[in-house]
Design an enzyme around this catalytic site. Sequence first.
Site, PDB file in Angstrom:
ATOM      1  N   HIS A  13       0.847  -1.208   0.000  1.00 47.89           N
ATOM      2  CA  HIS A  13       0.000   0.000   0.000  1.00 47.89           C
ATOM      3  C   HIS A  13       0.875   1.248   0.000  1.00 47.89           C
ATOM      4  O   HIS A  13       1.370   1.683   1.044  1.00 47.89           O
ATOM      5  CB  HIS A  13      -0.920  -0.028   1.234  1.00 47.89           C
ATOM      6  CG  HIS A  13      -2.005   1.003   1.196  1.00 47.89           C
ATOM      7  ND1 HIS A  13      -3.341   0.693   1.359  1.00 47.89           N
ATOM      8  CD2 HIS A  13      -1.974   2.337   1.004  1.00 47.89           C
ATOM      9  CE1 HIS A  13      -4.079   1.784   1.268  1.00 47.89           C
ATOM     10  NE2 HIS A  13      -3.264   2.803   1.065  1.00 47.89           N
ATOM     11  N   HIS A  15       1.089   5.049  -2.331  1.00 42.14           N
ATOM     12  CA  HIS A  15       0.504   5.875  -3.403  1.00 42.14           C
ATOM     13  C   HIS A  15       1.598   6.557  -4.225  1.00 42.14           C
ATOM     14  O   HIS A  15       2.448   7.242  -3.669  1.00 42.14           O
ATOM     15  CB  HIS A  15      -0.419   6.936  -2.805  1.00 42.14           C
ATOM     16  CG  HIS A  15      -1.659   6.372  -2.184  1.00 42.14           C
ATOM     17  ND1 HIS A  15      -2.864   6.319  -2.841  1.00 42.14           N
ATOM     18  CD2 HIS A  15      -1.876   5.810  -0.966  1.00 42.14           C
ATOM     19  CE1 HIS A  15      -3.777   5.761  -2.052  1.00 42.14           C
ATOM     20  NE2 HIS A  15      -3.208   5.443  -0.906  1.00 42.14           N
ATOM     21  N   ASP A  17       1.379   9.115  -6.087  1.00 46.91           N
ATOM     22  CA  ASP A  17       1.320  10.576  -5.948  1.00 46.91           C
ATOM     23  C   ASP A  17       1.585  11.025  -4.511  1.00 46.91           C
ATOM     24  O   ASP A  17       1.487  12.215  -4.210  1.00 46.91           O
ATOM     25  CB  ASP A  17      -0.023  11.122  -6.447  1.00 46.91           C
ATOM     26  CG  ASP A  17      -1.216  10.377  -5.868  1.00 46.91           C
ATOM     27  OD1 ASP A  17      -1.080   9.184  -5.552  1.00 46.91           O
ATOM     28  OD2 ASP A  17      -2.289  10.995  -5.732  1.00 46.91           O
ATOM     29  N   GLY A 174      -9.935   7.945  -1.541  1.00 47.94           N
ATOM     30  CA  GLY A 174     -10.488   9.295  -1.433  1.00 47.94           C
ATOM     31  C   GLY A 174     -11.510   9.350  -0.316  1.00 47.94           C
ATOM     32  O   GLY A 174     -11.479   8.529   0.599  1.00 47.94           O
ATOM     33  N   HIS A 201      -9.811   0.856   0.051  1.00 50.98           N
ATOM     34  CA  HIS A 201      -9.600   1.687   1.236  1.00 50.98           C
ATOM     35  C   HIS A 201     -10.886   1.666   2.050  1.00 50.98           C
ATOM     36  O   HIS A 201     -11.935   2.137   1.581  1.00 50.98           O
ATOM     37  CB  HIS A 201      -9.344   3.139   0.836  1.00 50.98           C
ATOM     38  CG  HIS A 201      -7.947   3.450   0.407  1.00 50.98           C
ATOM     39  ND1 HIS A 201      -7.455   3.142  -0.833  1.00 50.98           N
ATOM     40  CD2 HIS A 201      -6.936   4.083   1.065  1.00 50.98           C
ATOM     41  CE1 HIS A 201      -6.201   3.564  -0.923  1.00 50.98           C
ATOM     42  NE2 HIS A 201      -5.857   4.134   0.209  1.00 50.98           N
ATOM     43  N   GLU A 204     -10.844   3.518   7.521  1.00 54.33           N
ATOM     44  CA  GLU A 204      -9.824   4.518   7.853  1.00 54.33           C
ATOM     45  C   GLU A 204     -10.552   5.745   8.394  1.00 54.33           C
ATOM     46  O   GLU A 204     -10.436   6.096   9.559  1.00 54.33           O
ATOM     47  CB  GLU A 204      -9.002   4.867   6.609  1.00 54.33           C
ATOM     48  CG  GLU A 204      -7.962   5.969   6.848  1.00 54.33           C
ATOM     49  CD  GLU A 204      -7.321   6.460   5.539  1.00 54.33           C
ATOM     50  OE1 GLU A 204      -7.871   6.203   4.454  1.00 54.33           O
ATOM     51  OE2 GLU A 204      -6.272   7.123   5.631  1.00 54.33           O
ATOM     52  N   ASP A 292       1.763   4.068   2.868  1.00 50.08           N
ATOM     53  CA  ASP A 292       0.702   4.943   2.370  1.00 50.08           C
ATOM     54  C   ASP A 292       1.309   6.071   1.523  1.00 50.08           C
ATOM     55  O   ASP A 292       1.281   6.004   0.304  1.00 50.08           O
ATOM     56  CB  ASP A 292      -0.148   5.504   3.511  1.00 50.08           C
ATOM     57  CG  ASP A 292      -1.586   5.764   3.088  1.00 50.08           C
ATOM     58  OD1 ASP A 292      -1.983   5.286   2.003  1.00 50.08           O
ATOM     59  OD2 ASP A 292      -2.323   6.433   3.840  1.00 50.08           O
TER      60      ASP A 292
HETATM   61 ZN   LIG Z   1      -3.950   4.781   0.982  1.00 52.10          ZN
END
Ligand SMILES: [Zn+2]
Length: 360
Positions: A13, A15, A17, A174, A201, A204, A292
């Site tokens: 996991h 990202h 970006d 998101g 996701h 969270e 993350d």
């Molecule tokens: Zn994430």
Amino acid sequence: MLDIAALPKVLLHDHLDGGLRPETIISLAQQCGHSLPTTDPHALGLWFQEAADSGSLVRYLETFTHTVAVMQTRDALMRVAREAVEDLAADGVIYAELRWAPEQHLLSGLALDEAVIAVRDGIAQGVAAAAGQNRMIAVNQLITAMRHADRWREIAELAVAHGDDGVVGFDIAGAEAGFPADRFPDVWQYLADESFPVTIHAGEADGVASIATAVRRGHALRIGHGVRILDDIAFRDDGASFGRIAAWVRDRQLVLELCPSSNLQTGAASSIAEHGISKLRDLGFAVTINTDNRLMSATSVSREMELLVNEAGWGERDLLNATLTAARSAFISFDERSELVEKILSFSDHRPADTRRYLP
Ligand SMILES: [Zn+2]
């Protein structure tokens, strides 16, 4: 203690970006005319951490306006992907799945397909560059659709279409609250019909119901974060009693992609010592250790492991087990996963005999 830097690590996991080098953001921003809070690399790195430290997921997500803004061309996507692979390899990661949302990278005219190909090519460059430094790493893509947008089906089809280009799974990310995973039920049926792996996701920023929807409607094989599964467990003096979804996730060993530092920043956990990952480990859940967003959390897989050792009392056995769990649950073939497991076990073979017995 285990040499964390030398341990062959697996990252599920992360990202794309959320892992840029500050220097690269500055260089790409100059090329595309995007203005940044500062153009000093050190200060920019701190700015990202501080903005992400605000304790709100919404504010945390705002930091991505800058990273996404500078990742709008083939060259920029290639560079970011290449550098991500190099940085992970330097951290001792031997396998990673990088996730990102192609729909956010079309502002300069790229087509969805072109964006995926650019990242594929950047990953290949990064893998070759790492190999040149004697660091062996394999990296695949997870394609993410944004929860609040309405392109899930199109993005799911994009992911499946690039199954031969190193896209190994589909994800949604998101704003979690208010945008449940069953908004577009046909998407999950389509992916199931295509036998295409899903991670979602969930748990969270929203609670147990969100995890239940991800598992029951989305057929998720892994849960991004999922730390709120603890809300479905009642703790008593004589042990824990599990609700239906917590029992399902634990008994079926659905993998939790836990991200300790990120959860501190978004307010999903109060400290590393108090983070649910340790409790979940003790209860027998399939826990993995993830980054993350390496930029926003100024972290790496090694750093997340060190934090767990130093602040939550994790030992060698815990780190090896979480690493083996990650290797076993990657969205690649059984043969490839077995190879990863063998590499990790052969590393642990060089450990003192008393650690060997912990391993399967
Ligand atoms: Zn994430």
